[in-house]
Design a protein around this motif. Sequence first.
Motif, PDB file in Angstrom:
ATOM      1  N   ALA A 183      72.218  21.103  -4.419  1.00  0.00           N
ATOM      2  CA  ALA A 183      73.048  22.307  -4.511  1.00  0.00           C
ATOM      3  C   ALA A 183      74.510  21.930  -4.277  1.00  0.00           C
ATOM      4  O   ALA A 183      74.815  20.854  -3.760  1.00  0.00           O
ATOM      5  CB  ALA A 183      72.594  23.318  -3.470  1.00  0.00           C
ATOM      6  N   THR A 184      75.407  22.835  -4.666  1.00  0.00           N
ATOM      7  CA  THR A 184      76.833  22.572  -4.490  1.00  0.00           C
ATOM      8  C   THR A 184      77.170  22.271  -3.035  1.00  0.00           C
ATOM      9  O   THR A 184      77.950  21.362  -2.740  1.00  0.00           O
ATOM     10  CB  THR A 184      77.651  23.778  -4.968  1.00  0.00           C
ATOM     11  OG1 THR A 184      77.392  24.009  -6.361  1.00  0.00           O
ATOM     12  CG2 THR A 184      79.140  23.529  -4.779  1.00  0.00           C
ATOM     13  N   CYS A 185      76.553  22.986  -2.112  1.00  0.00           N
ATOM     14  CA  CYS A 185      76.835  22.755  -0.694  1.00  0.00           C
ATOM     15  C   CYS A 185      76.385  21.363  -0.262  1.00  0.00           C
ATOM     16  O   CYS A 185      77.030  20.728   0.582  1.00  0.00           O
ATOM     17  CB  CYS A 185      76.183  23.830   0.170  1.00  0.00           C
ATOM     18  SG  CYS A 185      74.387  23.935   0.013  1.00  0.00           S
ATOM     19  N   ASP A 186      75.285  20.861  -0.856  1.00  0.00           N
ATOM     20  CA  ASP A 186      74.830  19.510  -0.539  1.00  0.00           C
ATOM     21  C   ASP A 186      75.845  18.473  -1.012  1.00  0.00           C
ATOM     22  O   ASP A 186      76.149  17.503  -0.315  1.00  0.00           O
ATOM     23  CB  ASP A 186      73.485  19.222  -1.211  1.00  0.00           C
ATOM     24  CG  ASP A 186      72.381  20.145  -0.736  1.00  0.00           C
ATOM     25  OD1 ASP A 186      72.420  20.523   0.447  1.00  0.00           O
ATOM     26  OD2 ASP A 186      71.496  20.477  -1.535  1.00  0.00           O
ATOM     27  N   ILE A 187      76.340  18.693  -2.216  1.00  0.00           N
ATOM     28  CA  ILE A 187      77.313  17.760  -2.795  1.00  0.00           C
ATOM     29  C   ILE A 187      78.597  17.750  -1.985  1.00  0.00           C
ATOM     30  O   ILE A 187      79.168  16.689  -1.699  1.00  0.00           O
ATOM     31  CB  ILE A 187      77.601  18.135  -4.260  1.00  0.00           C
ATOM     32  CG1 ILE A 187      76.319  18.007  -5.099  1.00  0.00           C
ATOM     33  CG2 ILE A 187      78.704  17.248  -4.837  1.00  0.00           C
ATOM     34  CD1 ILE A 187      76.429  18.552  -6.492  1.00  0.00           C
ATOM     35  N   MET A 188      79.062  18.918  -1.597  1.00  0.00           N
ATOM     36  CA  MET A 188      80.298  19.001  -0.828  1.00  0.00           C
ATOM     37  C   MET A 188      80.127  18.388   0.559  1.00  0.00           C
ATOM     38  O   MET A 188      81.051  17.754   1.090  1.00  0.00           O
ATOM     39  CB  MET A 188      80.745  20.449  -0.713  1.00  0.00           C
ATOM     40  CG  MET A 188      81.129  21.083  -2.054  1.00  0.00           C
ATOM     41  SD  MET A 188      82.404  20.159  -2.950  1.00  0.00           S
ATOM     42  CE  MET A 188      83.820  20.443  -1.886  1.00  0.00           C
ATOM     43  N   SER A 189      78.942  18.552   1.143  1.00  0.00           N
ATOM     44  CA  SER A 189      78.684  17.953   2.439  1.00  0.00           C
ATOM     45  C   SER A 189      78.686  16.428   2.335  1.00  0.00           C
ATOM     46  O   SER A 189      79.274  15.736   3.168  1.00  0.00           O
ATOM     47  CB  SER A 189      77.334  18.442   2.981  1.00  0.00           C
ATOM     48  OG  SER A 189      77.021  17.809   4.190  1.00  0.00           O
ATOM     49  N   TYR A 190      78.017  15.921   1.312  1.00  0.00           N
ATOM     50  CA  TYR A 190      78.005  14.471   1.089  1.00  0.00           C
ATOM     51  C   TYR A 190      79.423  13.957   0.875  1.00  0.00           C
ATOM     52  O   TYR A 190      79.829  12.943   1.444  1.00  0.00           O
ATOM     53  CB  TYR A 190      77.147  14.135  -0.123  1.00  0.00           C
ATOM     54  CG  TYR A 190      77.239  12.686  -0.549  1.00  0.00           C
ATOM     55  CD1 TYR A 190      76.447  11.724   0.067  1.00  0.00           C
ATOM     56  CD2 TYR A 190      78.123  12.293  -1.551  1.00  0.00           C
ATOM     57  CE1 TYR A 190      76.533  10.389  -0.308  1.00  0.00           C
ATOM     58  CE2 TYR A 190      78.223  10.959  -1.932  1.00  0.00           C
ATOM     59  CZ  TYR A 190      77.423  10.016  -1.308  1.00  0.00           C
ATOM     60  OH  TYR A 190      77.523   8.698  -1.682  1.00  0.00           O
ATOM     61  N   ARG A 191      80.163  14.677   0.073  1.00  0.00           N
ATOM     62  CA  ARG A 191      81.545  14.289  -0.231  1.00  0.00           C
ATOM     63  C   ARG A 191      82.384  14.256   1.046  1.00  0.00           C
ATOM     64  O   ARG A 191      83.145  13.320   1.288  1.00  0.00           O
ATOM     65  CB  ARG A 191      82.130  15.289  -1.232  1.00  0.00           C
ATOM     66  CG  ARG A 191      83.505  14.959  -1.746  1.00  0.00           C
ATOM     67  CD  ARG A 191      83.944  16.046  -2.726  1.00  0.00           C
ATOM     68  NE  ARG A 191      85.170  15.710  -3.393  1.00  0.00           N
ATOM     69  CZ  ARG A 191      86.388  15.860  -2.887  1.00  0.00           C
ATOM     70  NH1 ARG A 191      86.508  16.344  -1.663  1.00  0.00           N
ATOM     71  NH2 ARG A 191      87.462  15.536  -3.561  1.00  0.00           N
ATOM     72  N   GLY A 192      82.246  15.279   1.877  1.00  0.00           N
ATOM     73  CA  GLY A 192      83.040  15.360   3.089  1.00  0.00           C
ATOM     74  C   GLY A 192      82.709  14.266   4.088  1.00  0.00           C
ATOM     75  O   GLY A 192      83.592  13.757   4.789  1.00  0.00           O
ATOM     76  N   ASN A 193      81.425  13.885   4.146  1.00  0.00           N
ATOM     77  CA  ASN A 193      81.001  12.866   5.104  1.00  0.00           C
ATOM     78  C   ASN A 193      81.242  11.444   4.616  1.00  0.00           C
ATOM     79  O   ASN A 193      81.393  10.521   5.423  1.00  0.00           O
ATOM     80  CB  ASN A 193      79.509  13.028   5.417  1.00  0.00           C
ATOM     81  CG  ASN A 193      79.217  14.314   6.165  1.00  0.00           C
ATOM     82  OD1 ASN A 193      80.046  14.797   6.930  1.00  0.00           O
ATOM     83  ND2 ASN A 193      78.048  14.883   5.932  1.00  0.00           N
ATOM     84  N   THR A 194      81.249  11.266   3.307  1.00  0.00           N
ATOM     85  CA  THR A 194      81.283   9.914   2.754  1.00  0.00           C
ATOM     86  C   THR A 194      82.671   9.491   2.284  1.00  0.00           C
ATOM     87  O   THR A 194      83.060   8.334   2.434  1.00  0.00           O
ATOM     88  CB  THR A 194      80.292   9.800   1.576  1.00  0.00           C
ATOM     89  OG1 THR A 194      79.021  10.293   1.995  1.00  0.00           O
ATOM     90  CG2 THR A 194      80.165   8.357   1.118  1.00  0.00           C
ATOM     91  N   PHE A 195      83.423  10.423   1.696  1.00  0.00           N
ATOM     92  CA  PHE A 195      84.766  10.099   1.217  1.00  0.00           C
ATOM     93  C   PHE A 195      85.711  10.071   2.406  1.00  0.00           C
ATOM     94  O   PHE A 195      86.480  10.999   2.642  1.00  0.00           O
ATOM     95  CB  PHE A 195      85.235  11.120   0.187  1.00  0.00           C
ATOM     96  CG  PHE A 195      84.487  11.058  -1.129  1.00  0.00           C
ATOM     97  CD1 PHE A 195      83.343  10.293  -1.279  1.00  0.00           C
ATOM     98  CD2 PHE A 195      84.932  11.785  -2.221  1.00  0.00           C
ATOM     99  CE1 PHE A 195      82.658  10.239  -2.476  1.00  0.00           C
ATOM    100  CE2 PHE A 195      84.256  11.741  -3.439  1.00  0.00           C
ATOM    101  CZ  PHE A 195      83.121  10.962  -3.565  1.00  0.00           C
ATOM    102  N   ALA A 196      85.629   8.996   3.187  1.00  0.00           N
ATOM    103  CA  ALA A 196      86.398   8.879   4.424  1.00  0.00           C
ATOM    104  C   ALA A 196      87.191   7.580   4.419  1.00  0.00           C
ATOM    105  O   ALA A 196      86.824   6.602   3.753  1.00  0.00           O
ATOM    106  CB  ALA A 196      85.461   8.913   5.624  1.00  0.00           C
TER     107      ALA A 196
END
Length: 205
Positions: free
Chosen positions: A81-94
């Motif tokens: 889901a979009t929320c899953d993608i955004m969560s992954y993005r927020g945690n990984t794109f660091a």
Amino acid sequence: VQCTDDHVNDVVTTVADYLCNSFNSDKFYYFGENLNAAKVGLNAYNADGSAQLEDLLHEAAYGENSPLGKPVLNSACLNAATCDIMSYRGNTFAANNLVVTGTGISHDNLRALVDANFSSMKSGAKIIAAPSPFVGGETKVRADLSGVTHAGIAFPVSSGAASAFAVLANKFSAGIDGVPKNAMSVFHNQFTDSGIFGFKFHGTA
């Protein structure tokens, strides 16, 4: 990204803006568009016997629970889901997961561009990939590929012997006596600490 010298600054700025700044909710439709493209690509991948064999060879070589033993493409991602993608993005794109490489540009110039454009990127959880030691084994067919048999055999290659096996793969790629042309191919996949070398072949039963 590939570009000419006079566009390097624009390219780095654009990529940094994408990575450092969150999407607004009105841009979430991009996920839907890309999901459809991903489905097309995954369907093609699943119908590709050589690609499926590559996955099975790596699973046999490194074990299904290791990073190198997992499939290149995972059908489960289509259910994200979009929320899953955004969560992954927020945690990984660091910032502490960021790696930048470049050719055709000096280290000093690239460093200056990165410092100027990525300074707003926040730190996050450090992502460290687990090692994938060679274990060896076998895996068997998991899909009906229209009656065509795909098989392969692989051997472990140490990192220090990479160049020798690259030469060997090139030598075998010209063909082997007694094997029909295009029925067999040679591969050499080299990773940081290990690799596999072997043969893939296909034909009717």
